[in-house]
Motif scaffolding. Structure first.
Motif, mmCIF file in Angstrom:
data_model
loop_
_atom_site.group_PDB
_atom_site.id
_atom_site.type_symbol
_atom_site.label_atom_id
_atom_site.label_comp_id
_atom_site.label_asym_id
_atom_site.label_seq_id
_atom_site.Cartn_x
_atom_site.Cartn_y
_atom_site.Cartn_z
ATOM 1 N N GLY A 160 -18.967 7.334 13.545
ATOM 2 C CA GLY A 160 -18.713 5.997 13.040
ATOM 3 C C GLY A 160 -17.684 5.242 13.862
ATOM 4 N N VAL A 161 -17.183 4.149 13.293
ATOM 5 C CA VAL A 161 -16.203 3.282 13.958
ATOM 6 C C VAL A 161 -15.124 2.898 12.953
ATOM 7 C CG1 VAL A 161 -15.809 1.079 15.141
ATOM 8 C CG2 VAL A 161 -17.950 2.323 15.512
ATOM 9 N N ILE A 162 -13.871 3.035 13.344
ATOM 10 C CA ILE A 162 -12.740 2.568 12.543
ATOM 11 C C ILE A 162 -12.185 1.304 13.194
ATOM 12 C CG2 ILE A 162 -10.358 3.051 11.825
ATOM 13 C CD1 ILE A 162 -12.232 4.698 10.213
ATOM 14 N N LYS A 163 -11.941 0.270 12.390
ATOM 15 C CA LYS A 163 -11.279 -0.922 12.925
ATOM 16 C C LYS A 163 -9.866 -0.997 12.364
ATOM 17 C CE LYS A 163 -12.993 -4.378 9.592
ATOM 18 N NZ LYS A 163 -13.780 -5.618 9.436
ATOM 19 N N MET A 164 -8.920 -1.350 13.240
ATOM 20 C CA MET A 164 -7.510 -1.445 12.887
ATOM 21 C C MET A 164 -7.121 -2.908 12.797
ATOM 22 S SD MET A 164 -6.432 1.604 15.494
ATOM 23 C CE MET A 164 -7.948 1.463 16.436
ATOM 24 N N VAL A 165 -6.519 -3.313 11.674
ATOM 25 C CA VAL A 165 -6.318 -4.730 11.381
ATOM 26 C C VAL A 165 -4.868 -5.017 11.012
ATOM 27 C CG1 VAL A 165 -7.109 -6.678 9.985
ATOM 28 C CG2 VAL A 165 -8.683 -4.776 10.464
ATOM 29 N N TYR A 166 -4.278 -6.012 11.681
ATOM 30 C CA TYR A 166 -2.991 -6.567 11.261
ATOM 31 C C TYR A 166 -3.272 -7.666 10.249
ATOM 32 C CZ TYR A 166 -0.402 -4.247 15.041
ATOM 33 O OH TYR A 166 0.189 -3.318 15.854
ATOM 34 N N GLU A 167 -2.661 -7.570 9.073
ATOM 35 C CA GLU A 167 -2.917 -8.529 8.006
ATOM 36 C C GLU A 167 -1.662 -9.340 7.715
ATOM 37 O OE1 GLU A 167 -6.306 -6.014 5.606
ATOM 38 O OE2 GLU A 167 -4.229 -5.353 5.494
ATOM 39 N N THR A 168 -1.837 -10.659 7.552
ATOM 40 C CA THR A 168 -0.709 -11.545 7.296
ATOM 41 C C THR A 168 -0.507 -11.710 5.795
ATOM 42 O OG1 THR A 168 -2.000 -13.595 7.203
ATOM 43 C CG2 THR A 168 -1.340 -12.813 9.387
ATOM 44 N N SER A 169 0.659 -12.242 5.420
ATOM 45 C CA SER A 169 0.947 -12.481 4.008
ATOM 46 C C SER A 169 0.016 -13.535 3.424
ATOM 47 C CB SER A 169 2.404 -12.927 3.842
ATOM 48 O OG SER A 169 2.658 -14.094 4.617
ATOM 49 N N GLY A 170 -0.570 -14.362 4.283
ATOM 50 C CA GLY A 170 -1.499 -15.381 3.817
ATOM 51 C C GLY A 170 -2.922 -14.881 3.638
ATOM 52 N N GLU A 222 -4.834 -13.491 6.021
ATOM 53 C CA GLU A 222 -5.615 -13.452 7.255
ATOM 54 C C GLU A 222 -5.514 -12.069 7.898
ATOM 55 O OE1 GLU A 222 -5.650 -17.765 9.251
ATOM 56 O OE2 GLU A 222 -3.697 -16.799 9.268
ATOM 57 N N GLY A 223 -6.502 -11.739 8.698
ATOM 58 C CA GLY A 223 -6.482 -10.465 9.409
ATOM 59 C C GLY A 223 -6.918 -10.638 10.846
ATOM 60 N N TRP A 224 -6.232 -9.973 11.768
ATOM 61 C CA TRP A 224 -6.613 -9.973 13.179
ATOM 62 C C TRP A 224 -6.810 -8.518 13.603
ATOM 63 C CZ3 TRP A 224 -8.060 -14.249 15.585
ATOM 64 C CH2 TRP A 224 -7.596 -15.485 15.102
ATOM 65 N N ILE A 225 -7.929 -8.265 14.241
ATOM 66 C CA ILE A 225 -8.249 -6.888 14.598
ATOM 67 C C ILE A 225 -7.437 -6.446 15.812
ATOM 68 C CG2 ILE A 225 -10.065 -5.333 15.427
ATOM 69 C CD1 ILE A 225 -12.020 -6.867 13.680
ATOM 70 N N LYS A 226 -6.713 -5.361 15.638
ATOM 71 C CA LYS A 226 -5.881 -4.771 16.693
ATOM 72 C C LYS A 226 -6.732 -3.987 17.684
ATOM 73 C CE LYS A 226 -2.240 -1.229 17.017
ATOM 74 N NZ LYS A 226 -2.955 -0.290 17.884
ATOM 75 N N GLY A 227 -7.702 -3.259 17.170
ATOM 76 C CA GLY A 227 -8.530 -2.431 18.035
ATOM 77 C C GLY A 227 -9.546 -1.655 17.229
ATOM 78 N N PHE A 228 -10.345 -0.863 17.931
ATOM 79 C CA PHE A 228 -11.389 -0.044 17.317
ATOM 80 C C PHE A 228 -11.240 1.398 17.810
ATOM 81 C CE2 PHE A 228 -13.102 -4.323 17.866
ATOM 82 C CZ PHE A 228 -13.535 -4.630 16.578
ATOM 83 N N ALA A 229 -11.558 2.342 16.940
ATOM 84 C CA ALA A 229 -11.597 3.754 17.326
ATOM 85 C C ALA A 229 -13.012 4.263 17.089
ATOM 86 C CB ALA A 229 -10.584 4.566 16.529
ATOM 87 N N ASP A 245 -16.080 -9.897 13.729
ATOM 88 C CA ASP A 245 -15.120 -8.860 14.122
ATOM 89 C C ASP A 245 -14.821 -8.931 15.615
ATOM 90 O OD1 ASP A 245 -14.668 -7.872 11.599
ATOM 91 O OD2 ASP A 245 -16.211 -6.322 11.730
ATOM 92 N N ILE A 246 -15.843 -9.222 16.418
ATOM 93 C CA ILE A 246 -15.595 -9.404 17.849
ATOM 94 C C ILE A 246 -14.698 -10.617 18.060
ATOM 95 C CG2 ILE A 246 -16.660 -9.904 20.079
ATOM 96 C CD1 ILE A 246 -19.083 -8.316 19.199
ATOM 97 N N ALA A 247 -14.956 -11.694 17.304
ATOM 98 C CA ALA A 247 -14.127 -12.896 17.410
ATOM 99 C C ALA A 247 -12.671 -12.576 17.085
ATOM 100 C CB ALA A 247 -14.656 -13.984 16.474
ATOM 101 N N SER A 248 -12.459 -11.816 16.033
ATOM 102 C CA SER A 248 -11.096 -11.456 15.641
ATOM 103 C C SER A 248 -10.418 -10.636 16.718
ATOM 104 C CB SER A 248 -11.137 -10.669 14.319
ATOM 105 O OG SER A 248 -9.843 -10.286 13.920
ATOM 106 N N TYR A 249 -11.159 -9.731 17.349
ATOM 107 C CA TYR A 249 -10.568 -8.882 18.385
ATOM 108 C C TYR A 249 -10.182 -9.683 19.622
ATOM 109 C CZ TYR A 249 -9.983 -5.184 21.810
ATOM 110 O OH TYR A 249 -9.460 -4.361 22.785
ATOM 111 N N VAL A 250 -11.011 -10.639 20.012
ATOM 112 C CA VAL A 250 -10.689 -11.433 21.210
ATOM 113 C C VAL A 250 -9.809 -12.631 20.872
ATOM 114 C CG1 VAL A 250 -12.767 -10.684 22.411
ATOM 115 C CG2 VAL A 250 -12.805 -12.829 21.129
ATOM 116 N N ARG A 251 -9.410 -12.737 19.595
ATOM 117 C CA ARG A 251 -8.449 -13.731 19.121
ATOM 118 C C ARG A 251 -8.980 -15.158 19.179
ATOM 119 N NH1 ARG A 251 -4.089 -12.372 16.098
ATOM 120 N NH2 ARG A 251 -2.871 -14.066 17.020
#
Length: 207
Positions: free
Chosen positions: A59-69, A71-78, A177-183
């Motif tokens: 499978g695939v794990i996605k790592m996400v930084y989440e804001t207090s508002g 929102e989430g931005w994907i840090k990376g994938f394993a 998810d790709i959009a989130s990873y490339v910011r």
């Protein structure tokens, strides 16, 4: 590497990092727990005490930084055949907690390994010490490269680089998810893909 029958176990991953067989396999396996996660299920959430290393067997794990508002931005994938950890959660003391959340992007089989046992093994054996040192080195190199890409490359360059370097992973992911990873926002990524589709050699159908 996404086939559970062929993905490396946590112990095998550490042997690969050490570039040699490692002793006391039974001690590591005694500190290892296998987890099955459904699509979307969290492996852990930000702010938890999780002093463990995680080896992805399928499978695939996605790592996400989440804001207090919210929102989430994907840090990376394993992907299968790789391992990862939240380094802030590996520190000593009560303040040692995860800095991001990790979710199953696909149904996953993951090994959860107690980091303290890895440290004990590294304290006794040069091979384990070498494996741990190599793991931190690889993490540092990836982090530096990721920072460079975010600071110096355009969104389109980051998108094309992701497709070029990880085509198998890109084929498994949703556009958002790709959009989130490339910011970029999903709308901005759609515009990038539309521009690329109009160019010779463009790739409008990768997602």
């Amino acid at each position: 590497m996404n086939n559970p029958a062929t993905a490396l176990s946590g112990f095998e991953l550490f042997c690969r990092l050490a570039t040699s067989p490692l002793p006391e396999r039974e001690l590591l396996e005694g500190a290892t727990r296998r987890l099955r996660l459904a699509h979307g299920e969290p492996l852990f959430l930000a702010g938890e005490q999780r002093p463990q290393v995680f080896a992805v067997l399928s499978g695939v794990i996605k790592m996400v930084y989440e804001t207090s508002g919210g929102e989430g931005w994907i840090k990376g994938f394993a992907e299968a055949g790789t391992c990862f950890a939240s380094l802030t959660a590996l520190e000593e003391g009560e303040q040692a907690r995860t800095s991001y959340s990790a979710y199953a992007e696909r149904a996953c089989l993951v090994e959860q390994i107690d980091y303290r046992q890895i440290q004990r093994l590294a304290g006794r054996h040069l091979g384990w010490q070498r494996a741990l040192s190599q793991a931190f080195k690889i993490y540092g190199q990836r982090k530096e490269r990721r920072e460079m890409e975010l600071l110096t490359l355009s969104p389109e360059q980051r998108y094309l680089g992701f497709l070029r370097e990880r085509p198998g992973l890109a084929a498994q992911l949703r556009q958002r998810d790709i959009a989130s990873y490339v910011r970029v926002t999903p709308v901005a990524l759609s515009r990038i893909r539309a521009r690329l589709a109009g160019r010779p050699g463009g790739r409008p159908d990768v997602v």
